[in-house]
Enzyme design. Structure first.
Site, PDB file in Angstrom:
ATOM      1  N   LYS A  80       0.034   4.303  -0.262  1.00 41.89           N
ATOM      2  CA  LYS A  80      -0.604   5.514   0.284  1.00 41.89           C
ATOM      3  C   LYS A  80      -0.362   6.684  -0.684  1.00 41.89           C
ATOM      4  CE  LYS A  80       0.274   3.483   4.754  1.00 41.89           C
ATOM      5  NZ  LYS A  80       0.055   3.585   6.149  1.00 41.89           N
ATOM      6  N   GLU A 137      -6.698   4.788   7.755  1.00 38.53           N
ATOM      7  CA  GLU A 137      -6.493   6.229   7.471  1.00 38.53           C
ATOM      8  C   GLU A 137      -7.725   6.848   6.803  1.00 38.53           C
ATOM      9  OE1 GLU A 137      -2.765   5.634   5.487  1.00 38.53           O
ATOM     10  OE2 GLU A 137      -1.893   5.049   7.408  1.00 38.53           O
ATOM     11  N   GLU A 170      -5.981  -5.392  10.275  1.00 42.33           N
ATOM     12  CA  GLU A 170      -4.968  -4.383  10.527  1.00 42.33           C
ATOM     13  C   GLU A 170      -5.284  -3.654  11.835  1.00 42.33           C
ATOM     14  OE1 GLU A 170      -2.678  -3.042   6.923  1.00 42.33           O
ATOM     15  OE2 GLU A 170      -4.476  -1.844   6.845  1.00 42.33           O
ATOM     16  N   HIS A 207      -9.592   1.393   4.839  1.00 40.74           N
ATOM     17  CA  HIS A 207      -8.290   1.510   5.501  1.00 40.74           C
ATOM     18  C   HIS A 207      -8.432   2.434   6.715  1.00 40.74           C
ATOM     19  CE1 HIS A 207      -4.100   2.616   6.271  1.00 40.74           C
ATOM     20  NE2 HIS A 207      -3.795   1.468   5.687  1.00 40.74           N
ATOM     21  N   GLY A 267       2.005   1.827  10.785  1.00 40.64           N
ATOM     22  CA  GLY A 267       3.028   2.877  10.711  1.00 40.64           C
ATOM     23  C   GLY A 267       3.672   3.229  12.040  1.00 40.64           C
ATOM     24  N   ASN A 317       0.871  -1.187   0.000  1.00 41.30           N
ATOM     25  CA  ASN A 317       0.000   0.000   0.000  1.00 41.30           C
ATOM     26  C   ASN A 317       0.905   1.233   0.000  1.00 41.30           C
ATOM     27  OD1 ASN A 317      -1.840   2.040   0.427  1.00 41.30           O
ATOM     28  ND2 ASN A 317      -2.228   1.511   2.573  1.00 41.30           N
ATOM     29  N   SER A 357       2.919  -2.613  10.433  1.00 40.27           N
ATOM     30  CA  SER A 357       4.347  -2.617  10.805  1.00 40.27           C
ATOM     31  C   SER A 357       5.088  -3.910  10.460  1.00 40.27           C
ATOM     32  CB  SER A 357       4.504  -2.287  12.288  1.00 40.27           C
ATOM     33  OG  SER A 357       4.119  -0.929  12.504  1.00 40.27           O
TER      34      SER A 357
END
Ligand code: PEP
Length: 232
Positions: free
Chosen positions: A9, A87, A152, A85, A158, A7, A194
């Protein structure tokens, strides 16, 4: 078969996509490698590497400035799309209801949605993970069609933090049992959060895990290729 899903981003140039896809295409691996790229990089040369988008509109067409429909994504040749996701949930207030509509829209356009579910750190700490994940599955997963579930934990994205393989195994098993009960027993389940070359192997060997979703470490061949190697 194991999925390795990158991904990117909001990162990457056309030149970087070219280098990454050309390098992956020369690699011998049994993994199915998918690169989920910004909309601007979906079309064009991909050296045969599978491409995915990172979001899809809930709508088919119309007055939705800035949105991209499933039909538009499919027209680029992309085959997959990430939906829900963390985010998108945090930065764009996406709800389970919106995510389900997006997933169904992807399927309608012959795209395979990679549906993300995961708990926050507070939920993790208070022991609410199983309840949160079950609610997310109830409210986001389509009734029929092909999709991938990405577990996730939101606090692992991250941050360099991950659940232990034992904690992950418990949640993955719960997801697997839920899917089986709802006639989706063959739906792939991937873990994300991560992942790097050092920890990839311990996650990929968890029962019922069918791959990994990788953010930061998917951006450079130096960090992405060793993760692909950990599968082969
Ligand atoms: C992600 O963005 O889905 C992700 C897993 O990111 P990272 O690997 O950087 O934690």
């Amino acid at each position: 078969m194991q999925f390795i899903i990158g991904n990117w981003k909001m990162n990457g140039t056309r030149k970087e996509k070219d280098t990454m896809t050309a390098t992956i295409s020369r690699k011998k691996t049994s993994a199915r490698v998918i690169l989920c790229l910004p909309f601007t990089l979906l079309s064009g040369e991909n050296h045969g590497v599978l491409i995915g988008a990172q979001d899809i509109s809930e709508h088919d067409n119309g007055a939705y400035t800035g949105d991209i429909s499933g039909k538009m994504i499919a027209e680029t040749g992309a085959k997959y799309v990430i939906v829900g996701h963390s985010e998108r949930r945090s930065n764009h207030d996406e709800t389970n209801k919106m995510i389900k509509t997006k997933a169904e829209n992807a399927i309608k356009n012959k795209l395979i949605p990679i549906i993300c579910i995961g708990e926050t750190l507070a939920e993790h700490k208070s022991g609410a993970t199983k309840a949160v994940i079950t609610k997310m599955m109830k409210e986001t997963l389509p009734i029929s069609g092909k999709f991938i579930v990405a577990y996730e934990p939101r606090w692992a994205i991250g941050t360099g933090l991950t659940p232990t393989p034992e904690q992950t195994a418990q949640i993955i098993n719960m997801i697997y049992e839920y899917l089986k009960k709802h006639n989706h027993g063959t739906t792939p389940i991937v873990y994300g959060g991560s992942i790097n070359a050092t920890n990839a192997k311990s996650f990929i060997s968890i029962p019922h895990i069918n791959g990994l979703l990788i953010g930061g470490a998917s951006l450079k061949t130096k960090t992405f290729l060793p993760i692909i190697d950990s599968i082969s």
